[in-house]
Write a protein that holds these residues in place. Structure first.
Motif, PDB file in Angstrom:
ATOM      1  N   GLU A   1      42.201  56.385  30.218  1.00  0.00           N
ATOM      2  CA  GLU A   1      41.388  55.727  31.190  1.00  0.00           C
ATOM      3  C   GLU A   1      40.183  55.414  30.650  1.00  0.00           C
ATOM      4  O   GLU A   1      39.641  55.805  29.569  1.00  0.00           O
ATOM      5  CB  GLU A   1      40.921  56.660  32.357  1.00  0.00           C
ATOM      6  N   VAL A   2      39.880  53.773  31.045  1.00  0.00           N
ATOM      7  CA  VAL A   2      38.665  53.389  30.563  1.00  0.00           C
ATOM      8  C   VAL A   2      37.739  53.272  31.867  1.00  0.00           C
ATOM      9  O   VAL A   2      38.282  52.564  32.685  1.00  0.00           O
ATOM     10  CB  VAL A   2      38.937  51.907  29.866  1.00  0.00           C
TER      11      VAL A   2
ATOM     12  N   ALA B   1      40.056  44.641  36.695  1.00  0.00           N
ATOM     13  CA  ALA B   1      41.217  45.441  36.615  1.00  0.00           C
ATOM     14  C   ALA B   1      41.363  46.235  37.884  1.00  0.00           C
ATOM     15  O   ALA B   1      40.482  46.935  38.258  1.00  0.00           O
ATOM     16  CB  ALA B   1      41.488  46.099  35.344  1.00  0.00           C
ATOM     17  N   PRO B   2      42.608  46.713  38.323  1.00  0.00           N
ATOM     18  CA  PRO B   2      42.785  47.990  39.243  1.00  0.00           C
ATOM     19  C   PRO B   2      42.591  49.097  38.802  1.00  0.00           C
ATOM     20  O   PRO B   2      42.623  49.504  37.676  1.00  0.00           O
ATOM     21  CB  PRO B   2      44.291  47.509  39.805  1.00  0.00           C
ATOM     22  N   LEU B   3      41.989  49.951  39.654  1.00  0.00           N
ATOM     23  CA  LEU B   3      41.438  51.258  39.405  1.00  0.00           C
ATOM     24  C   LEU B   3      42.313  52.299  39.889  1.00  0.00           C
ATOM     25  O   LEU B   3      43.090  52.088  40.881  1.00  0.00           O
ATOM     26  CB  LEU B   3      40.109  51.406  39.988  1.00  0.00           C
ATOM     27  N   ASN B   4      42.639  53.478  39.120  1.00  0.00           N
ATOM     28  CA  ASN B   4      43.496  54.677  39.526  1.00  0.00           C
ATOM     29  C   ASN B   4      42.619  55.459  40.522  1.00  0.00           C
ATOM     30  O   ASN B   4      41.479  55.135  40.921  1.00  0.00           O
ATOM     31  CB  ASN B   4      43.952  55.354  38.418  1.00  0.00           C
TER      32      ASN B   4
ATOM     33  N   GLU C   1      43.579  52.081  33.889  1.00  0.00           N
ATOM     34  CA  GLU C   1      44.427  52.952  33.085  1.00  0.00           C
ATOM     35  C   GLU C   1      45.399  52.255  32.203  1.00  0.00           C
ATOM     36  O   GLU C   1      45.714  51.089  32.445  1.00  0.00           O
ATOM     37  CB  GLU C   1      45.139  53.860  34.049  1.00  0.00           C
ATOM     38  N   TYR C   2      45.918  53.095  31.290  1.00  0.00           N
ATOM     39  CA  TYR C   2      46.641  52.386  30.219  1.00  0.00           C
ATOM     40  C   TYR C   2      47.655  53.332  29.566  1.00  0.00           C
ATOM     41  O   TYR C   2      47.304  54.461  29.851  1.00  0.00           O
ATOM     42  CB  TYR C   2      45.946  51.521  28.970  1.00  0.00           C
ATOM     43  N   THR C   3      48.826  53.084  29.043  1.00  0.00           N
ATOM     44  CA  THR C   3      49.657  54.093  28.272  1.00  0.00           C
ATOM     45  C   THR C   3      50.062  53.420  27.124  1.00  0.00           C
ATOM     46  O   THR C   3      50.549  52.355  27.069  1.00  0.00           O
ATOM     47  CB  THR C   3      50.916  54.369  29.281  1.00  0.00           C
ATOM     48  N   SER C   4      50.003  54.115  26.101  1.00  0.00           N
ATOM     49  CA  SER C   4      50.371  53.472  24.581  1.00  0.00           C
ATOM     50  C   SER C   4      51.480  54.542  24.040  1.00  0.00           C
ATOM     51  O   SER C   4      51.341  55.646  24.272  1.00  0.00           O
ATOM     52  CB  SER C   4      49.236  53.535  23.612  1.00  0.00           C
TER      53      SER C   4
ATOM     54  N   VAL D   1      49.392  47.753  30.053  1.00  0.00           N
ATOM     55  CA  VAL D   1      48.012  47.496  30.602  1.00  0.00           C
ATOM     56  C   VAL D   1      48.261  46.835  32.014  1.00  0.00           C
ATOM     57  O   VAL D   1      49.297  46.204  32.123  1.00  0.00           O
ATOM     58  CB  VAL D   1      47.192  46.787  29.480  1.00  0.00           C
ATOM     59  N   PRO D   2      47.410  47.014  32.703  1.00  0.00           N
ATOM     60  CA  PRO D   2      46.963  46.155  34.139  1.00  0.00           C
ATOM     61  C   PRO D   2      46.802  44.564  34.019  1.00  0.00           C
ATOM     62  O   PRO D   2      46.432  44.357  32.822  1.00  0.00           O
ATOM     63  CB  PRO D   2      46.184  46.748  34.895  1.00  0.00           C
TER      64      PRO D   2
END
Length: 699
Positions: free
Chosen positions: A85-86, A102-105, A111-114, A175-176
């Motif tokens: 999360e950023v 960007a949308p928030l969680n 949020e991102y997933t790598s 990424v969003p």
């Protein structure tokens, strides 16, 4: 022969310079000198009421690596995903373009997933404490290095580029998409170059450009190409006048022999009524929609937080153990080509400072990396990059070139270098930058070494070294190919001796980071000793059948509008294509010896004991096309005997070495010299000497 100037490429039609009403900080390059802190967010912590970002580690596979590696023994490969999360409220993230959109969680974060792959010793008691991150080029997995595995490294490769489509063997970053406050799509002017390789009626995919094959495109905001803001033109060379293609003769659509023009409507493909002609480059300006927040900078924060996690955290937010917990003492980043540019951008934009104010990487090696990466702007293309003929106005070419915080760019009238932010926060890594000859001729490399006008050598900061690999090309170590195999006029560069040089430099960086051992001084051509000169001053020998033209890729000062910050490669481009501001940076190139090999830099065995001339330049074999032949360089072998060399001014192999014993003696002396200078490891020197014995070049 100096390549085109944007003076000649100014577009007469106002339709090609599409302005928006967006405002913002920064500018197109004019104005007064700016202080180094311009655009730098203050290093403050999030509000006390904010919850800390959460991280989630998911291991999807663990498998043994074949073989063993010295005393370290066996390795295993761990594959998985890292979700993070950023915090858009954290001032350290303030520079990330469009993060606020960007949308928030549920945690109030972006949020991102790598995807990641981790190689580690099975017995972590034998790990050396060094974690090396290898940035993947366009999603390609980087395997472990056997030599450094034998030294106990932990190797991590993880996605940073958000426009890589999911595919087998690819690492992706999810990424969003940024949206307007009301949830509607963000739109903006976008420019793409389409470069057909054959005459075809098939549609061509976006995003186009020479380096963006198979990357995900930004879709058009409308399939109606008759609307304002949609223009398709063609020309042979980038400096030629654009020829307008009527809107009735092209569509956003997929087409083929089975589905001819106008084809099936499609947001990311372009269909042409007539055949695409490979003699031309086609430029499309259109209104794009839905910019991703990673191509725009989230990948920077993702890498920052992921490295900090593997370095310092025992487990993720749900208790899943960090597989290398408490084993990492030092971190080193490696990036090659596009990824080297990315690592320079990572440092430049302040991301080597983690959320706790500590260093992320202790050392960074940016290989064959003359530019920065277009990752922190709206509608960015991280994989893009221009050449002589095509996409010269691609992003990734602007930004700051000098390293020091005291660097002054007199062409753009700006102050502050790549290391300005990390110097202010005390988080600069020990930095190596490696150059090939192609960086000078094609990728505008010399401004890293000189003032903007090309009159004075720059003094590099004490924490940085720049190493030039004499007489090499961008595709390090690739064997020489016939010119016809590479679309080139001449056979391609075959300097494979650079590979052991690079390995020795990695060892030097490790020693600097871990032991504090000062590395060898920078090895670069210089104005002061005339080893760095204007292209027309190169004294290239008169080799029969070879013509050196001095063709280089210029570096013009451009204006993308007031919402774009060129010194940071950040913001929003509102003037597309950009306007030429009437000033150009000096482009200089290495001077050569009487053989045509470069005088300065690290002269590997292929240069110190040459079998021919290797260059950083080569030309296209296509008539009428003014261009370098990709990133290959050239190779011109020596004749074996004096009788065979004819009018060639370069001594033959026999004249140089007399016989095979003389050649082996020369290789041995040069290899020992490179070892003494710490530009070759003893194990590689011994292997090179054995190879010279086993492979005769003379009777």
């Amino acid at each position: 022969m100096k390549r085109w100037s944007l003076r000649a490429a100014t577009v007469a039609s106002a339709a090609l310079f599409l302005l928006s009403a967006c405002g913002g900080s920064g500018g197109g390059g004019g104005g007064l000198l700016l202080p180094p802190s311009t655009g730098t967010p203050p290093a403050t912590t999030p509000p006390a009421a904010a919850t800390a970002p959460k991280y989630k580690l998911v291991v999807t596979a663990t498998e043994d690596v074949a073989g063993t590696f010295g005393s370290v023994g066996a390795y295993e490969k761990i594959t998985g995903t890292f979700t993070g999360e950023v915090d858009p409220k954290d001032a350290r993230n303030a520079i990330i373009q469009d993060l606020q959109l960007a949308p928030l969680n549920a945690n109030g974060k972006v949020e991102y997933t790598s995807d990641f792959v981790l190689f580690k010793p099975k017995d972590m008691g034998k790990a050396s404490g060094v974690l090396r991150y290898d940035a993947p080029n366009r999603g390609n997995i980087v395997n472990l290095d056997p030599y450094f595995a034998s030294r106990g490294y932990v190797f991590l490769t993880a996605a940073w580029q958000g426009d890589v489509p999911a595919a087998a063997g690819k690492l992706t970053l999810k990424v969003p998409v940024a949206k307007n406050a009301d949830g509607s799509s963000i739109t903006g002017t976008y420019r793409a170059e389409l470069l057909p390789t054959a005459a075809t009626n098939d549609s061509l995919p976006l995003p186009g450009g020479p380096f963006n094959a198979a990357m995900q495109a930004y879709p058009t905001a409308s399939l109606d190409n008759t609307k304002p803001g949609y223009v398709l033109t063609r020309r042979i060379n980038e400096g030629d006048a654009r020829q307008l293609i009527p809107a009735s003769d092209w569509k956003f659509a997929k087409c083929s022999a089975a589905t001819p023009f106008p084809g099936t409507p499609d947001e990311t493909n372009v269909c042409l009524k007539d055949k695409w002609d490979p003699a031309y480059l086609y430029e499309l300006v259109y209104v794009a929609k839905d910019p991703k927040v990673m191509g725009l900078g989230l990948g920077l924060a993702a890498l920052r937080d992921m490295i900090s996690f593997f370095h310092r955290d025992a487990s993720d937010s749900s208790g899943t153990a960090n597989p290398v917990a408490a084993a990492i003492k030092n971190t080193i980043a490696s990036g090659v080509s596009q990824c080297g540019n990315f690592m320079k951008t990572f440092v430049h934009l302040g991301f080597n400072e983690d959320r706790a104010g500590q260093k992320v990487f202790d050392g960074v090696f940016a290989q064959i990396a003359a530019r920065q990466t277009n990752i922190n702007m709206r509608f960015s293309i991280p994989g893009g990059g221009g050449g002589v003929r095509a996409d010269h106005t691609a992003f990734g070419q602007a930004g700051t070139r000098g390293l020091s915080k005291d660097y002054v760019d007199d062409v753009a009238q700006r102050r502050g270098g790549i290391l300005s932010r990390c110097e202010a926060s005390g988080t600069c890594p020990k930095l190596f930058i490696g150059f090939s000859g192609t960086e000078f001729y094609v990728l505008q490399g010399s401004p890293l070494l000189t003032d903007a006008w090309g009159t004075t050598d720059l003094v590099q900061p004490s924490n940085a070294r720049v190493y030039y690999y004499a007489s090499t090309h961008h595709l390090l170590g690739l064997a020489s190919l016939p010119g016809s195999s590479a679309g080139a006029l001449y056979a391609t560069n075959g300097n494979a001796g650079v590979i052991p040089v690079v390995r020795a430099l990695y060892q030097n960086l490790e020693d600097w980071v871990v032991k504090g051992t000062t590395p060898p001084d920078s090895q670069v051509p210089k104005i002061a000793d005339t080893t760095l000169v204007r292209p027309q001053q190169v004294k290239f020998p008169a080799i029969p059948g070879v013509s050196y033209t001095g063709l280089v890729n210029n570096y013009s000062l451009l204006d993308w509008g007031p919402s774009y910050r060129p010194q940071d490669e950040s913001g929003i481009a509102t003037q597309v294509p950009p306007a030429y501001l009437g000033r150009d940076y000096a482009i200089l190139v290495p001077q050569v010896d009487t053989d045509g090999n470069d005088l300065a830099g690290i002269r590997s065995l292929d240069v110190a004991v040459p079998l021919g001339t290797n260059t950083g330049w080569n030309y296209t074999g296509v008539p009428g096309r003014i261009d370098q032949a990709g990133l290959f360089g050239s190779y011109f072998p020596f004749a074996k005997t004096a009788a065979l060399r004819g009018a060639d001014p370069r001594p033959s192999l026999q004249e140089r070495y007399t016989d095979q014993a003389g050649y082996v003696a020369a290789v041995t002396a040069a290899a020992n010299d490179l070892v003494a200078k710490r530009f070759m490891l003893r194990v590689d020197a011994d292997a090179a000497i054995a190879n010279a014995v086993a492979n005769p070049v003379l009777p």
